[in-house]
Structure formats: structure tokens, C-alpha cells
Design a protein around this motif. Structure first.
Motif, PDB file in Angstrom:
ATOM      1  N   PHE A   1       4.087  43.471 -24.073  1.00 38.51           N
ATOM      2  CA  PHE A   1       4.703  43.465 -25.539  1.00 38.51           C
ATOM      3  C   PHE A   1       4.478  42.336 -26.212  1.00 38.51           C
ATOM      4  O   PHE A   1       3.623  41.346 -25.782  1.00 38.51           O
ATOM      5  CB  PHE A   1       6.122  43.620 -25.159  1.00 38.51           C
ATOM      6  N   GLN A   2       5.052  42.239 -27.239  1.00 38.30           N
ATOM      7  CA  GLN A   2       4.758  41.298 -28.391  1.00 38.30           C
ATOM      8  C   GLN A   2       5.064  39.779 -27.700  1.00 38.30           C
ATOM      9  O   GLN A   2       4.449  38.955 -27.963  1.00 38.30           O
ATOM     10  CB  GLN A   2       5.303  41.438 -29.680  1.00 38.30           C
ATOM     11  N   SER A   3       6.387  39.769 -27.064  1.00 40.64           N
ATOM     12  CA  SER A   3       6.410  38.490 -26.703  1.00 40.64           C
ATOM     13  C   SER A   3       7.769  38.733 -25.923  1.00 40.64           C
ATOM     14  O   SER A   3       8.209  39.805 -25.549  1.00 40.64           O
ATOM     15  CB  SER A   3       6.946  37.452 -27.930  1.00 40.64           C
ATOM     16  N   TYR A   4       8.063  37.462 -24.842  1.00 38.18           N
ATOM     17  CA  TYR A   4       9.317  37.725 -24.094  1.00 38.18           C
ATOM     18  C   TYR A   4       9.127  39.053 -23.148  1.00 38.18           C
ATOM     19  O   TYR A   4      10.055  39.641 -23.005  1.00 38.18           O
ATOM     20  CB  TYR A   4      10.616  37.606 -24.836  1.00 38.18           C
ATOM     21  N   ASN A   5       7.950  39.227 -22.740  1.00 37.80           N
ATOM     22  CA  ASN A   5       7.593  40.092 -21.705  1.00 37.80           C
ATOM     23  C   ASN A   5       8.093  39.877 -20.472  1.00 37.80           C
ATOM     24  O   ASN A   5       8.219  40.711 -19.466  1.00 37.80           O
ATOM     25  CB  ASN A   5       6.036  40.057 -21.643  1.00 37.80           C
TER      26      ASN A   5
END
Ligand SMILES: Nc1ncnc2c1ncn2[C@@H]1O[C@H](COP(=O)(O)OP(=O)(O)OP(=O)(O)O)[C@@H](O)[C@H]1O
Ligand SMILES: [Mg+2]
Lengths: 413, 230
Positions: free
Chosen positions: B91-95
Motif C-alpha cells: 500500500f501507499q504507506s504504513y503497510n
């Protein structure tokens, strides 16, 4: 692994977890210490009653129990007493005469129970001789002497060496009376007992009533250990099967003699559990709130876990585990602290004299309480905490399950 | 046969007062080993499409086949299991799972798949090595930079050898150097393991690396170019 995640999640918001753990710990300390105090009170009351008043076990003629008439003696009391003395668990046995009487002085009278005892035997069974505050305990030598409770002495306005008149009905129902010189005054932790008991020599009492001094209508038995009361009663019931079947004797344990005391023990117990339940239910709401916050904060993270393929069942377990860990940590802290507090007061006692020594004595308690908490209560606490934790986790866990991964992941952090 | 085949799908979001038509008849085939970028302006439907390709959401109309499986035929539980065994996500961030270390994060899916511990650790370390972050294996996400976190996410997505990997703007929060590094790594994984990548992006540098660019606008595919030799 789920467990590892749940456990580590617990420490992400340290302050929040610490607050709830502290709340659970305090709740548990409150309940356990209260239970320790209450059990200590009842223990002490029971121990005092056994030591000073009723002993562990008593034997009577069944007719005597129905109406305490002195003529209902125990057949072959001496022989029975000797048989009982042979039992390993029995510490001492005392054969007594007992009857309801009137004790009076020149100014007042009071209904009392008069005991005719043999001082040497009685001292082995009852701790009353340790509670003499003035004068001495009865000795076999001084005839027509008596010891009475401090409360009774006050009521009758009698002092040392004064004479108390004891009036009673003899075997034929004729009223007789005798004057006894007060050689000692006792004070136990039970004012009601002190107010209503007079002790005289068994031989004097037998003479007054026209009995042989071998007759007895009460056998009091003290055991080495209070806990063996039930088993000894069982053994004695077997030993004296014939006599019991012939309605010559009946064997009773202290809790049958003082059923009110037994109910008191049970009621105290019941209240401890009720109190525990109330506290835990209150804590449940705090736990639910904490876990709902945790789930809401982690919406996106839970969405990602779902996306990766964590099943709903595992998501549910994750939240339940975290709640259980949180609660168990609180419970553990609470129980450990409780154990040390209870231990301290079980050794050194908790002195209540600064609040209500007089009041406590008047209802049969001494002012120093030695705490006791049963293992069952600790066990019940632990089990109930886990139960409450699981119940509290249901609503947060369901909230987590309602999340849809696609939507949860879109959520801003 | 294509790994993914999307047939005339529509997606309508009904939760808002005015329903949003996010996808309006999309047809798409993805072949094994592709390195495909889905591009288009914001709100064009990239994420919506990727969510459907990844089995995170179902189309309102139309079918999506992953090899023989029509995702519409799966129950929610089967779909979760299908994702676990077939699809990788970045995902984009904080995966990453914040309380697990880089290594544990990489192992996570293997563990859910009940791969034995030894094999799991070996695979995780191999991939952390491959994405150049083995020395940070015991660090938690909070102790890693954004670029490093994304590399761990790629390692995790690859560890279970899924049929394809969905990456929704994986470089959106990275600076240009980290973007280059991550792209390099993904491209290399694509070469080395022949893994299929589908990513959404706005980023020209990402598009430059893609073998195929599918352009989407207003929920419709308006362009589909393949670049041989990249
Ligand atoms: N849960 C939802 N409810 C209602 N509308 C939604 C929802 N999710 C997305 N949309 C709408 O659907 C359309 C497509 O959104 P989508 O997120 O797929 O676009 P995108 O191409 O990924 O955009 P971006 O480049 O900004 O990420 C947008 O108009 C968006 O507002
Ligand atoms: Mg998007």
C-alpha cells in the motif's frame, strides 16, 4: 504470533494501558483485602467461640437439647469421655453440668447459664482461664466459689469476694438456690457471653441439685485442629452408633450448636463474591471503552491485516487476546499486591481499637483482626477476571469485524 | 491464459447521497510476469480498480476472474483465504504491522500460511537481503525510514510467492532516491522471480519503468500501451 502481536499492542499506548491496569489492580486489591478482613473477623469470632464458649464438638442427651432440664444427663458420661479421649485428633475433653438459672445480688437479678465444671479438665478444653481479669480461676479446693463475667458483675453490682445467689430448679422441679463467693471475674471478646455465664464447681452444682457428681449433661471436646471438626464428628458418630440409635446421646459440631455463627461465615463469604462481581462488572465498562478506542485507532491497520488474509476468526481472537492480556496483567498486579497486604495483616494483625474496640467487643469480636483469604477466593478472582475480560472484548472485537478492508485502508491515519 | 481477466466491470459507491460511478465498464487482461502501471488523474478510479483486482472489494456489475476463479463466487471467508494464498499487497504507506520487526513482518504471511518456521525464516531473510535491508531485520517499522518500510512491504508481498502483487501508489510518500531504489528492487524481483506487478501511480519515474501503461479516466480505460524491451 497472534499472541505476540496482542501482547505488544498492549504496550503501544502505555499510559492508557497503565491506567486500566491500575484500575483493575486497585479493584482487586479492594475486594481481596476486604475479603481478608471479613474472613479474619469471622475466623476470629469462630476461634473465640470455639476456644471460650462451645469447643469444637459437644455431646448431650437429645432430650436435654429440646428443653434444657438438668435431669436429662448423659448415660455413662465418664466412660464416653474416656473413649473420646483416645481419638488422635482430640486434645481434651471436659464433662460438665449445665443449666439455666437466675443469678442475683441484693439489687438485681439476671438469667444466666450456669456451668458446673472440674477446673483441671475445663482448663484443657476452654481458654476461659486466660481471660480472668480479676482474682483467679476456680480451683478444686475452694468450695462454693464462682467466677462470673465482667458484664454480669457490673449488672449485678458485684465485686470480688461478694456472693452471687444462684437459683435453679433441681431434678424434681423444685426451686433451690445457693450462695457462691466470687473468686474471679473474666472478660472475653464477647460481651454477650460475659453477661450471661456463671461457672461453679461441678461437685457443688451436683450437690445443689441432688445428683452424684459423676453425672454430666454436657461433654465438650476440644480438637487439636479446628479443620478436623467435621471428620472427628463423623468418626464419633460411628463409634457411638448404638448410643445414638438408642437416643441416648447426640453429637454436634460448633456450627450446629451456633447456627447463627455458621450463617455469618456463609453470608460474609457470599458478600465477598458479590462485591468482587460488582467491582469487576464496573471495571468491564472501563475495559470495553479502552478496547473500543484501541480498535478505532487501528482501523487502517486492521484493514491491512484483513487485506493480507487474516481471517475474521483471527481478527476476533486478536482483540480478545489483547483484552485478556490487559485484564490478566491488571489482575496479576492486583493479586500480588493483595497477597502481600493480606500476608502482612495475617501475621501482625490489623488493629481496630482506634475506631471501635468497645463496639466490636459487644458483638463478640476482639479489636485485632488477622486477615485471611482462601485460595478459592484468589482462584475465583482470577477466573472471574478472565471471564469478564472475554465478555468485555466481544463488543470491541465485533466492531473490528465490521470493518471492510478496502474502506479501512482508505482511512486517514 | 491470463492471470487476471476483468470483464466489463462497473463500480458504484452508494454510501454517499449522490451515488459515485467509480468504474464504468472496464475490460482488462493481465498476463503473467507483467510489470504494469495503471495511471490516471486523481479520482479516476485507480484504487477502486486495484481493490477489485486484489479481491478487497467486489464490482457492482461484471466479472473478475483470477485464472479460473470468479471472485464473485467466493464467500467472504473464501475470499480472505484466496487473498492470503494468491495476492501480495503493497500500500501507499504504513503497510507494516507496527509491533512486529522487519523480519517478523516479512514472515507474517508465511506464518498465516503455516509454512514451517525454519523455511519461513530462511525465506524472509533471503528477501530482506534481496531488498537490501537484511541489516535492519530486527528493527520495528517505527525505526525505519519510509523507503525502508516500503522495501520491507515489497519483501513481505514477495515472500509467499503470490500469483501477482498489487501496489497502490507505493512511491507516493518517498523522495526521488528512495523511489528509484524501490522501483529498481521491484523491477529486479520482476526479472528474478518473474513476479507479476500491477501498480497505480501518478509518478512519471514509475511510468518510465513500466512495461505496460494502462490509462484510466472517469472509470474507463482510455489507453493501453506496451513497451517492449524495458
Ligand atoms: N468509499 C467510497 N464512497 C464513495 N465514493 C468513493 C469511495 N471510494 C472512492 N470513491 C470515489 O470513487 C472515485 C474513484 O476513487 P479512487 O480512489 O478509485 O480514485 P484514484 O484514481 O485512486 O484517485 P487518487 O489518485 O486520488 O488515489 C472518486 O470519485 C472517489 O471520490
Ligand atoms: Mg488512489
Amino acid at each position: 504470533m497472534l499472541a505476540a502481536i496482542a501482547w505488544r499492542n498492549l504496550w503501544r499506548n502505555k499510559l492508557r494501558s497503565a491506567v486500566i491496569i491500575t484500575a483493575i489492580a486497585i479493584g482487586i486489591i479492594g475486594t481481596v483485602v476486604t475479603d481478608g478482613f471479613m474472613s479474619g473477623m469471622t475466623d476470629q469470632r469462630v476461634n473465640a467461640a470455639i476456644a471460650n464458649e462451645v469447643s469444637n464438638i459437644q455431646i448431650h442427651n437429645p432430650a436435654f437439647l429440646l428443653n434444657e432440664e438438668i435431669k436429662y444427663t448423659i448415660p455413662q458420661a465418664q466412660k464416653t469421655g474416656n473413649t473420646i479421649r483416645k481419638n488422635q485428633d482430640v486434645k481434651a475433653v471436659s464433662l460438665r453440668l449445665k443449666c439455666q438459672a437466675m443469678a442475683s445480688s441484693a439489687i438485681a437479678g439476671a438469667g444466666v447459664t450456669v456451668y458446673g465444671i472440674r477446673p483441671d479438665d475445663e482448663k484443657q478444653v476452654s481458654a476461659l482461664h486466660e481471660h480472668i481479669i480479676k482474682g483467679n480461676y476456680l480451683s478444686g479446693k475452694q468450695r462454693f466459689s464462682a467466677i462470673i463475667g465482667q458484664k454480669l458483675a457490673k449488672k449485678l453490682d458485684l465485686g470480688m469476694d461478694d456472693k452471687v445467689i444462684v437459683t435453679l430448679a433441681d431434678t424434681t422441679g423444685t426451686i433451690t438456690s445457693g450462695a457462691f463467693q466470687i473468686v474471679g471475674i473474666f472478660k472475653t471478646s464477647n460481651d454477650m457471653f460475659d453477661e450471661s455465664h456463671v461457672f461453679i464447681l461441678k461437685s457443688d452444682m451436683a450437690k445443689l441439685m441432688g445428683f452424684s457428681s459423676a453425672s454430666s449433661n454436657e461433654i465438650a471436646i476440644l480438637l487439636n485442629n479446628n479443620h478436623s471438626t467435621r471428620s472427628v464428628v463423623r468418626e464419633l458418630n460411628k463409634t457411638f452408633k448404638k448410643e445414638i440409635a438408642a437416643h441416648q446421646i447426640v453429637i454436634q459440631s460448633w456450627d450446629q450448636i451456633l447456627p447463627i455463627l455458621k450463617s455469618l461465615v456463609e453470608i460474609m463469604d457470599y458478600f465477598s463474591y458479590l462485591f468482587l462481581l460488582i467491582i469487576l462488572v464496573a471495571l468491564a465498562f472501563a475495559i470495553i471503552n479502552t478496547m473500543l478506542m484501541a480498535v478505532m485507532e487501528r482501523t487502517r491497520e486492521i484493514g491491512i491485516l484483513m487485506a493480507l488474509g487474516l481471517s475474521k476468526r483471527k481478527i476476533f481472537s486478536l482483540i480478545v487476546l489483547e483484552t485478556v492480556f490487559l485484564s490478566i496483567t491488571g489482575a496479576l498486579v492486583g493479586i500480588l499486591i493483595s497477597i502481600s497486604i493480606v500476608y502482612h495483616y495475617s501475621i501482625y494483625g490489623f488493629d481496630l481499637s482506634f475506631v471501635a474496640a468497645g463496639g466490636l467487643n459487644s458483638i463478640g469480636y476482639s479489636s485485632t483482626i488477622f486477615f485471611r483469604v482462601s485460595n478459592n477466593f484468589y482462584l475465583a478472582t482470577a477466573i472471574m477476571v478472565i471471564l469478564i475480560a472475554v465478555l468485555s472484548s466481544i463488543s470491541p472485537a465485533l466492531k473490528a469485524l465490521k470493518l471492510q478492508p478496502a474502506k479501512a485502508i482508505r482511512e486517514d491515519i | 491464459m491470463s492471470i487476471i481477466e476483468v470483464k466489463n466491470i462497473y463500480k458504484v459507491y452508494n454510501e454517499t447521497k449522490v451515488p459515485v460511478n467509480a468504474l464504468n465498464g472496464v475490460d482488462l487482461k493481465i498476463e503473467e510476469g507483467e510489470f504494469t502501471a495503471i495511471v490516471g488523474p486523481s479520482g479516476s478510479g485507480k484504487t477502486t480498480l486495484l481493490n477489485i483486482l486484489g479481491g478487497l472489494d467486489l464490482p457492482s456489475k461484471g466479472d473478475i476472474f483470477i485464472e479460473e476463479t470468479n471472485l464473485k463466487d467466493l464467500s467472504s471467508r473464501q475470499l480472505t483465504d484466496f487473498r492470503l494464498h494468491n495476492i501480495g499487497f503493497v500500500f501507499q504507506s504504513y503497510n507494516l504491522i507496527p509491533v512486529l520487526t522487519a523480519k517478523e513482518n516479512t514472515e507474517f504471511i508465511l506464518q498465516l500460511q503455516k509454512v514451517p518456521k525454519k523455511e519461513r525464516i530462511q525465506k524472509a531473510m533471503e528477501l530482506l537481503e534481496a531488498v537490501g535491508i537484511a541489516d535492519k531485520a530486527d528493527h520495528r517499522p517505527g525505526q525505519l525510514s519510509g523507503g525502508q518500510q516500503q522495501r520491507v512491504a515489497v519483501a513481505r508481498a514477495l515472500a509467499s510467492q503470490p500469483r501477482f502483487i498489487i501496489a497502490d501508489e507505493p512511491t507516493a510518500n518517498l523522495d526521488s532516491r528512495s523511489t528509484n531504489d524501490l522501483l529498481e528492487i521491484m523491477a529486479e524481483m520482476n526479472r528474478k522471480y518473474h513476479s507479476t506487478f500491477i501498480f497505480a501511480t501518478h509518478d512519471q519515474r514509475v511510468m518510465d519503468k513500466a512495461h505496460r501503461i494502462v490509462t484510466i479516466d472517469d472509470g474507463k480505460i482510455i489507453g493501453d500501451e506496451t513497451f517492449k524491451g524495458r
